[in-house]
Structures are given as structure tokens and as C-alpha cells.
Design a protein around this motif. Sequence first.
Motif, PDB file in Angstrom:
ATOM      1  N   LYS A 101      -0.452   3.638   9.173  1.00 29.61           N
ATOM      2  CA  LYS A 101       1.059   3.084   8.980  1.00 29.61           C
ATOM      3  C   LYS A 101       1.554   3.440   7.737  1.00 29.61           C
ATOM      4  O   LYS A 101       2.905   3.776   7.844  1.00 29.61           O
ATOM      5  CB  LYS A 101       0.623   1.399   8.577  1.00 29.61           C
ATOM      6  CG  LYS A 101       0.253   0.780  10.010  1.00 29.61           C
ATOM      7  CD  LYS A 101      -0.149  -0.628  10.001  1.00 29.61           C
ATOM      8  CE  LYS A 101      -0.483  -1.311  11.096  1.00 29.61           C
ATOM      9  NZ  LYS A 101      -1.018  -2.770  10.921  1.00 29.61           N
ATOM     10  N   ILE A 102       0.919   3.764   6.714  1.00 30.86           N
ATOM     11  CA  ILE A 102       1.440   4.445   5.421  1.00 30.86           C
ATOM     12  C   ILE A 102       2.072   5.662   5.584  1.00 30.86           C
ATOM     13  O   ILE A 102       3.151   5.970   5.223  1.00 30.86           O
ATOM     14  CB  ILE A 102       0.472   4.319   4.253  1.00 30.86           C
ATOM     15  CG1 ILE A 102      -0.129   3.023   4.087  1.00 30.86           C
ATOM     16  CG2 ILE A 102       0.976   5.062   3.128  1.00 30.86           C
ATOM     17  CD1 ILE A 102      -1.325   2.801   2.878  1.00 30.86           C
ATOM     18  N   ILE A 151      -9.129   2.920   2.057  1.00 32.45           N
ATOM     19  CA  ILE A 151      -8.636   1.990   2.924  1.00 32.45           C
ATOM     20  C   ILE A 151      -9.047   2.599   4.513  1.00 32.45           C
ATOM     21  O   ILE A 151      -9.188   3.738   4.703  1.00 32.45           O
ATOM     22  CB  ILE A 151      -6.916   1.720   3.012  1.00 32.45           C
ATOM     23  CG1 ILE A 151      -6.314   3.179   3.042  1.00 32.45           C
ATOM     24  CG2 ILE A 151      -6.731   1.130   1.729  1.00 32.45           C
ATOM     25  CD1 ILE A 151      -4.726   2.787   3.204  1.00 32.45           C
ATOM     26  N   SER A 152      -8.658   1.729   5.502  1.00 32.28           N
ATOM     27  CA  SER A 152      -8.919   2.107   7.010  1.00 32.28           C
ATOM     28  C   SER A 152      -8.169   3.282   7.250  1.00 32.28           C
ATOM     29  O   SER A 152      -6.853   3.027   7.061  1.00 32.28           O
ATOM     30  CB  SER A 152      -8.889   0.865   7.980  1.00 32.28           C
ATOM     31  OG  SER A 152      -7.433   0.433   8.195  1.00 32.28           O
ATOM     32  N   SER A 166      -6.277   7.713   3.463  1.00 35.76           N
ATOM     33  CA  SER A 166      -7.518   6.784   3.617  1.00 35.76           C
ATOM     34  C   SER A 166      -8.318   6.888   2.428  1.00 35.76           C
ATOM     35  O   SER A 166      -9.083   5.979   1.808  1.00 35.76           O
ATOM     36  CB  SER A 166      -8.260   6.666   4.927  1.00 35.76           C
ATOM     37  OG  SER A 166      -9.386   6.089   5.312  1.00 35.76           O
ATOM     38  N   GLU A 181       0.855  -1.205   0.003  1.00 35.18           N
ATOM     39  CA  GLU A 181      -0.186  -0.025   0.192  1.00 35.18           C
ATOM     40  C   GLU A 181       0.803   1.274  -0.017  1.00 35.18           C
ATOM     41  O   GLU A 181       0.520   2.365  -0.461  1.00 35.18           O
ATOM     42  CB  GLU A 181      -1.024   0.142   1.301  1.00 35.18           C
ATOM     43  CG  GLU A 181      -1.887  -1.148   1.111  1.00 35.18           C
ATOM     44  CD  GLU A 181      -2.525  -1.655   2.383  1.00 35.18           C
ATOM     45  OE1 GLU A 181      -1.969  -1.347   3.496  1.00 35.18           O
ATOM     46  OE2 GLU A 181      -3.582  -2.024   2.147  1.00 35.18           O
ATOM     47  N   LYS A 214      -4.818   1.739   8.785  1.00 40.60           N
ATOM     48  CA  LYS A 214      -3.643   1.343   7.423  1.00 40.60           C
ATOM     49  C   LYS A 214      -3.031   2.540   6.774  1.00 40.60           C
ATOM     50  O   LYS A 214      -1.856   2.511   6.808  1.00 40.60           O
ATOM     51  CB  LYS A 214      -4.347   0.504   6.136  1.00 40.60           C
ATOM     52  CG  LYS A 214      -4.519  -0.912   6.574  1.00 40.60           C
ATOM     53  CD  LYS A 214      -5.259  -1.564   5.375  1.00 40.60           C
ATOM     54  CE  LYS A 214      -5.600  -2.982   5.611  1.00 40.60           C
ATOM     55  NZ  LYS A 214      -6.299  -3.897   4.579  1.00 40.60           N
TER      56      LYS A 214
END
Length: 139
Positions: free
Chosen positions: A80-81, A73-74, A68, A48, A77
Motif C-alpha cells: 500500500k505504501i 511491517i507486513s 517492509s 506509515e 502494508k
Amino acid sequence: GYPLCLALACELSQKGRGWDAVSRVSVAPEVIAEVLLKRLLDEEGVGEVREFLEKGIVAAWFDRGSISYILGISEAKAKKIYERIRRYSFVRPHPYGLQFHEEIRDILRRRLETQNKKEYARLTEKWADYFRKRQEGRL
């Protein structure tokens, strides 16, 4: 120019493959930057983070929410990215989050627009929608 090329070369060398990941090239700085950026994207694999590096360039700046929203995406996630991308030397702080180095953004934006005009248009509209909603306080 060359400072950007050096930053990209350092990023690649720190990815674990050392300086072997960076070949000697004697061409214009923008060509070197494009080659180094392609190698950096290859290092990111199919995850991602790479997806955002390739698609998120439509955004003038980005934060966890825009990651997001653009990738669908959540928030977890996206966080984190965001945390991973913020360590790169080709992003810098922006009042609303982070932004890509202008030359990196131009290279990636041209690459996306050239490869897939429809996807570029879709992502540009998605970014505009996110920005509009954020300004209106709906996000």
C-alpha cells in the motif's frame, strides 16, 4: 533546483488544499524544496507513508520488500505504501523498484541524520542488511 521545487509545489497543490498550501518564497531553490517537502510530510500526517518518507531515504532504491524490512511491517502494508509513493513526482523508476529524486533524498537524509544520528545509523545498517540478504537470495 527549480524543476524539483515545481514538482513539490504541484504535489502539495494536488493534496486538496490547492495553491494556498504553497506560499510565495524568494530564496534559494534548495531552501524552497526543503520548505515544500516539510509541508508535504505534514500533509501525510502520522501514517506509515510519512514514516517511510522519513526513514526510507537511507535506501539507494526501494521496493515493497525493503519498505517492509525497514519499517518492520507486513508485505500487504508495504505494498500500500509503495503504491501510494509511486504516484509522487519526486520518485522515479529504478531497475529494482523506485528511487527518490536525488535532491529530495539528500534533504531527507540530512534531516534524519541531523535530528537523530543513532536512528540514522540503525536504519542505514538495516538497509545494508536488506540489500545483502537480497543479493544473497535470502529474501
